[in-house]
Scaffold this active site. Structure first.
Site, PDB file in Angstrom:
ATOM      1  N   LYS A 173      15.742 -99.314 -28.694  1.00 30.80           N
ATOM      2  CA  LYS A 173      14.644 -98.690 -28.623  1.00 30.80           C
ATOM      3  C   LYS A 173      14.096 -99.248 -27.184  1.00 30.80           C
ATOM      4  O   LYS A 173      13.525-100.128 -27.043  1.00 30.80           O
ATOM      5  CB  LYS A 173      13.852 -99.061 -29.791  1.00 30.80           C
ATOM      6  CG  LYS A 173      12.504 -98.063 -29.688  1.00 30.80           C
ATOM      7  CD  LYS A 173      11.300 -98.819 -30.660  1.00 30.80           C
ATOM      8  CE  LYS A 173      10.233 -99.515 -29.628  1.00 30.80           C
ATOM      9  NZ  LYS A 173       9.681 -99.008 -28.813  1.00 30.80           N
ATOM     10  N   GLU A 248      13.019-112.958 -25.630  1.00 30.05           N
ATOM     11  CA  GLU A 248      12.476-113.263 -24.296  1.00 30.05           C
ATOM     12  C   GLU A 248      10.900-112.713 -24.261  1.00 30.05           C
ATOM     13  O   GLU A 248      10.716-111.544 -24.075  1.00 30.05           O
ATOM     14  CB  GLU A 248      13.190-112.531 -23.358  1.00 30.05           C
ATOM     15  CG  GLU A 248      14.878-112.588 -23.279  1.00 30.05           C
ATOM     16  CD  GLU A 248      15.016-114.179 -22.939  1.00 30.05           C
ATOM     17  OE1 GLU A 248      14.354-114.776 -22.123  1.00 30.05           O
ATOM     18  OE2 GLU A 248      16.144-114.666 -23.393  1.00 30.05           O
ATOM     19  N   CYS A 282       7.501-110.628 -15.803  1.00 30.60           N
ATOM     20  CA  CYS A 282       7.232-112.013 -16.668  1.00 30.60           C
ATOM     21  C   CYS A 282       7.510-113.032 -15.877  1.00 30.60           C
ATOM     22  O   CYS A 282       7.021-114.105 -16.376  1.00 30.60           O
ATOM     23  CB  CYS A 282       8.206-111.918 -18.138  1.00 30.60           C
ATOM     24  SG  CYS A 282       9.849-111.718 -17.404  1.00 30.60           S
ATOM     25  N   GLU A 384      -1.689-115.020 -20.966  1.00 29.56           N
ATOM     26  CA  GLU A 384      -1.041-114.074 -20.203  1.00 29.56           C
ATOM     27  C   GLU A 384      -1.830-112.905 -19.774  1.00 29.56           C
ATOM     28  O   GLU A 384      -2.213-112.219 -20.859  1.00 29.56           O
ATOM     29  CB  GLU A 384       0.294-113.749 -20.844  1.00 29.56           C
ATOM     30  CG  GLU A 384       1.369-112.935 -19.839  1.00 29.56           C
ATOM     31  CD  GLU A 384       2.590-112.200 -20.579  1.00 29.56           C
ATOM     32  OE1 GLU A 384       2.515-111.654 -21.616  1.00 29.56           O
ATOM     33  OE2 GLU A 384       3.393-112.267 -19.881  1.00 29.56           O
TER      34      GLU A 384
HETATM   35  P1  NDP Z   1       5.593-105.716 -26.539  1.00 35.69           P
HETATM   36  O1  NDP Z   1       5.755-106.662 -27.186  1.00 35.69           O
HETATM   37  O2  NDP Z   1       4.218-104.843 -26.954  1.00 35.69           O
HETATM   38  O3  NDP Z   1       6.632-104.628 -26.812  1.00 35.69           O
HETATM   39  C1  NDP Z   1       7.958-104.990 -26.396  1.00 35.69           C
HETATM   40  C2  NDP Z   1       8.852-103.953 -27.238  1.00 35.69           C
HETATM   41  O4  NDP Z   1       8.830-104.231 -28.659  1.00 35.69           O
HETATM   42  C3  NDP Z   1       8.515-102.424 -27.135  1.00 35.69           C
HETATM   43  O5  NDP Z   1       9.540-101.699 -27.045  1.00 35.69           O
HETATM   44  C4  NDP Z   1       7.557-102.071 -28.230  1.00 35.69           C
HETATM   45  O6  NDP Z   1       7.494-100.790 -28.659  1.00 35.69           O
HETATM   46  C5  NDP Z   1       8.370-103.031 -29.344  1.00 35.69           C
HETATM   47  N1  NDP Z   1       7.530-103.316 -30.340  1.00 35.69           N
HETATM   48  C6  NDP Z   1       6.214-103.545 -30.691  1.00 35.69           C
HETATM   49  N2  NDP Z   1       5.782-104.074 -31.626  1.00 35.69           N
HETATM   50  C7  NDP Z   1       6.980-103.968 -32.386  1.00 35.69           C
HETATM   51  C8  NDP Z   1       7.337-104.528 -33.871  1.00 35.69           C
HETATM   52  N3  NDP Z   1       6.435-104.831 -34.710  1.00 35.69           N
HETATM   53  N4  NDP Z   1       8.453-104.480 -34.150  1.00 35.69           N
HETATM   54  C9  NDP Z   1       9.698-104.077 -33.482  1.00 35.69           C
HETATM   55  N5  NDP Z   1       9.443-103.762 -32.167  1.00 35.69           N
HETATM   56  C10 NDP Z   1       8.036-103.655 -31.671  1.00 35.69           C
HETATM   57  O7  NDP Z   1       5.599-105.868 -25.027  1.00 35.69           O
HETATM   58  P2  NDP Z   1       5.242-105.030 -23.781  1.00 35.69           P
HETATM   59  O8  NDP Z   1       6.008-103.721 -23.961  1.00 35.69           O
HETATM   60  O9  NDP Z   1       3.816-104.792 -23.672  1.00 35.69           O
HETATM   61  O10 NDP Z   1       5.718-105.836 -22.661  1.00 35.69           O
HETATM   62  C11 NDP Z   1       4.916-107.052 -22.013  1.00 35.69           C
HETATM   63  C12 NDP Z   1       5.394-108.224 -22.493  1.00 35.69           C
HETATM   64  O11 NDP Z   1       6.845-108.383 -22.360  1.00 35.69           O
HETATM   65  C13 NDP Z   1       4.962-109.326 -21.596  1.00 35.69           C
HETATM   66  O12 NDP Z   1       4.228-110.431 -22.564  1.00 35.69           O
HETATM   67  C14 NDP Z   1       5.778-109.895 -20.842  1.00 35.69           C
HETATM   68  O13 NDP Z   1       5.550-111.078 -20.471  1.00 35.69           O
HETATM   69  C15 NDP Z   1       6.970-109.627 -21.852  1.00 35.69           C
HETATM   70  N6  NDP Z   1       8.358-109.896 -21.061  1.00 35.69           N
HETATM   71  C16 NDP Z   1       9.047-110.982 -21.032  1.00 35.69           C
HETATM   72  C17 NDP Z   1      10.082-111.171 -20.278  1.00 35.69           C
HETATM   73  C18 NDP Z   1      11.195-112.081 -20.521  1.00 35.69           C
HETATM   74  O14 NDP Z   1      12.282-112.080 -19.867  1.00 35.69           O
HETATM   75  N7  NDP Z   1      10.864-113.286 -20.907  1.00 35.69           N
HETATM   76  C19 NDP Z   1      10.428-109.829 -19.185  1.00 35.69           C
HETATM   77  C20 NDP Z   1       9.557-108.962 -19.332  1.00 35.69           C
HETATM   78  C21 NDP Z   1       8.348-108.867 -19.939  1.00 35.69           C
HETATM   79  P3  NDP Z   1       6.239-100.000 -28.220  1.00 35.69           P
HETATM   80  O15 NDP Z   1       6.419 -99.945 -26.789  1.00 35.69           O
HETATM   81  O16 NDP Z   1       6.263 -98.864 -28.658  1.00 35.69           O
HETATM   82  O17 NDP Z   1       5.096-101.058 -28.657  1.00 35.69           O
END
Ligand code: NDP
Length: 480
Positions: A173, A248, A282, A384
């Protein structure tokens, strides 16, 4: 209005509910396509397709799987321009960033793991006079991959490619905020005749579609990149089910600048590490610590350059920053700037929304923002923000800066600028982070372990680490 579809068992399908929701273009704030509002029924179809495909895919030779994956890499490369335009439109990032970073890296992810798997060797342990152990590395089965919106196709393929190379079948997803290039990837899969059911992509909301992937009893491993609180929620479901987990998560990375650094190189790189992709990487260094001897020089030159940087619509070739990804995210970032003011921070530049003329007048633009005068342990410096906002803080000694740098819950990456070799190694050793750059930022070798410590995650991606995650070791002993 164009509709995006799920890709399940090699077929483009709407959600079983028949519902769609809006996909907004961050540059204009307007809806431009529709996303299937999938739920657990769609995930069930995808998991069953993956389960059915697994025996054949996992029994292909590494060579054969490698060839399929290279076809996908070539398929993306052939549609390069389309992918670049779509990524920029969906995410709001400058077109040139998608052209130079996002899409080339998505291609590299497929190429890298397609070739890595043909060199992947398992271990053997000889016991003199007794026998030999050898370790088989078997694919896990059906695995779930969930990725965020900041580097949409780049991070999506960073998970999918090693999972497939290792012989797993995938239910994935993308972020609901940026689904479009994952949809284009499905068109490539279709074009190259990729085996049906091996890679299934289900669009929808995190708490519905993502949650269903995590909860499904047949997804035996979950690879997730996203926010720390989402990671925690996922772990609470997956851990009691004994799933393998790779998380991550967020970061609040320190960028530590010593008096003796190469000033020009440091400044040019710090501009990128602060504001590339609107600060929505990130690995961006959002807490900048500068040694007192060069603090004023750094502050003046950094601010002077950033004041001049151009915030513009993504197709503008002169755009240095584009739009942030969504209205909700823009409001979150602006609320942190308001918090910084409340906490006594001085805004040296930026600090507000940027209004562009029509048709971009409802787009989500924020001026790159530099803040000083905050204590290292205030909320602005601990939480963050994930936007074009950095703080600058002076320091005197290594001990002092280490204490400040290590004070957050996060531990993803760190950057150190110095020409003192001994100090560079000592700092790298003591800093609490999974990734450290010395006199550089975001130089990536896909073979290296990638991930964070503390609340920045569990496990590592990249190279053999990723192939180990997506396989189960089985030790076999043979007696002499
Ligand atoms: P989210 O945690 O909101 O979402 C990440 C993914 O998880 C999306 O596809 C989201 O869907 C899905 N998701 C949300 N809730 C659930 C759930 N309860 N169960 C399963 N899947 C779920 O993060 P963001 O998309 O806002 O991304 C930003 C974050 O990602 C920042 O904190 C950033 O630091 C981190 N990040 C970390 C990296 C790393 O390598 N450590 C690299 C890049 C980003 P939906 O979009 O529909 O909410």
């Amino acid at each position: 209005m164009e509709k995006i579809y799920n890709f399940i068992n090699g077929e483009f399908l709407p959600a079983t509910s028949g519902l769609f929701f809006d996909n907004l273009e961050p540059a204009t704030g307007k809806t431009y396509s529709l996303i299937p509002d999938s739920d657990k029924e769609d995930v069930e179809l995808a998991v069953q397709a993956a389960k059915k495909a697994f025996p054949v895919w996992s029994n292909l030779s590494n060579d054969e799987r490698s060839k399929w994956m290279l076809k996908v890499a070539n398929g993306i490369a052939k549609r390069m321009e389309e992918f670049v335009a779509a990524e920029s439109k969906d995410n709001g990032k400058p077109l040139k960033l998608a052209e130079h970073v996002d899409i080339p890296r998505a291609i590299s992810n497929f190429e890298f793991f397609a070739t890595a798997i043909v060199h992947y060797a398992s271990e053997s342990h000889h016991m003199v006079g007794t026998g030999v152990n050898y370790t088989l590395r078997k694919p896990i089965g059906v695995v779930g991959c969930i990725s965020p919106w900041n580097l949409p196709l780049y991070l999506f393929t960073w998970k999918i490619a090693p999972a497939l190379a290792a012989g797993n079948c995938v239910v994935a997803k993308p972020s609901e905020v940026t689904p479009y290039t994952a949809y284009l990837l499905c068109k490539v899969l279709d074009e190259v005749g990729f085996p049906k059911g091996v890679l299934n992509i289900v669009h929808g909301l995190g708490h519905k579609t993502g949650d269903a992937i995590v909860r499904h009893e047949l997804t035996k491993a979950i690879s997730f990149t996203g926010g720390t609180s989402t990671g925690k929620a996922i772990a609470s479901i997956a851990a009691p089910m004994f799933k393998k987990l790779s998380l991550e998560l967020g970061g609040k990375n320190p960028n530590i600048i010593f008096d003796d650094c190469d000033f020009e190189e440091m400044l040019a790189t710090t501009i990128r590490s602060s504001f590339a992709n609107q600060g929505q990487i990130c690995l961006c260094g959002s807490r900048i610590f500068v040694q007192k001897g060069i603090y004023d020089k750094f502050k003046n030159e950094f601010v002077a350059k950033i004041i001049k940087s151009k915030v513009s619509y993504p197709e503008d070739p002169k755009a240095q920053l584009g739009a942030v990804v969504s209205k909700g995210h823009m409001e979150k970032v602006l609320s942190y700037i308001a918090l910084a003011r409340e906490e006594g921070g001085k805004i040296l530049t930026g600090g507000e929304r940027v209004n562009l003329p029509a048709p971009h007048d409802e787009g989500f633009y924020i001026a790159p923002t530099i803040i000083e005068g905050l204590s290292f342990d205030c909320r602005t410096n601990q939480e963050e923000i994930f936007g074009p906002v950095v703080t600058i803080t002076p320091f005197e000694t290594e001990e002092e800066v280490l204490r400040m740098a290590n004070s957050t819950d996060y531990g993803l990456s760190a950057t150190i600028w110095t020409s003192d070799l001994k100090r560079a190694h000592q700092m790298a050793d003591q800093i609490e982070a999974g990734i450290v750059w010395i006199n550089a930022w975001l130089v990536r070798d896909l073979r290296t372990p990638f991930g964070g410590v503390k609340s920045s995650g569990v496990g590592r991606e990249g190279g053999w680490e990723a192939l180990r995650f997506f396989t189960e070791p089985k030790n076999v002993f043979v007696k002499y």
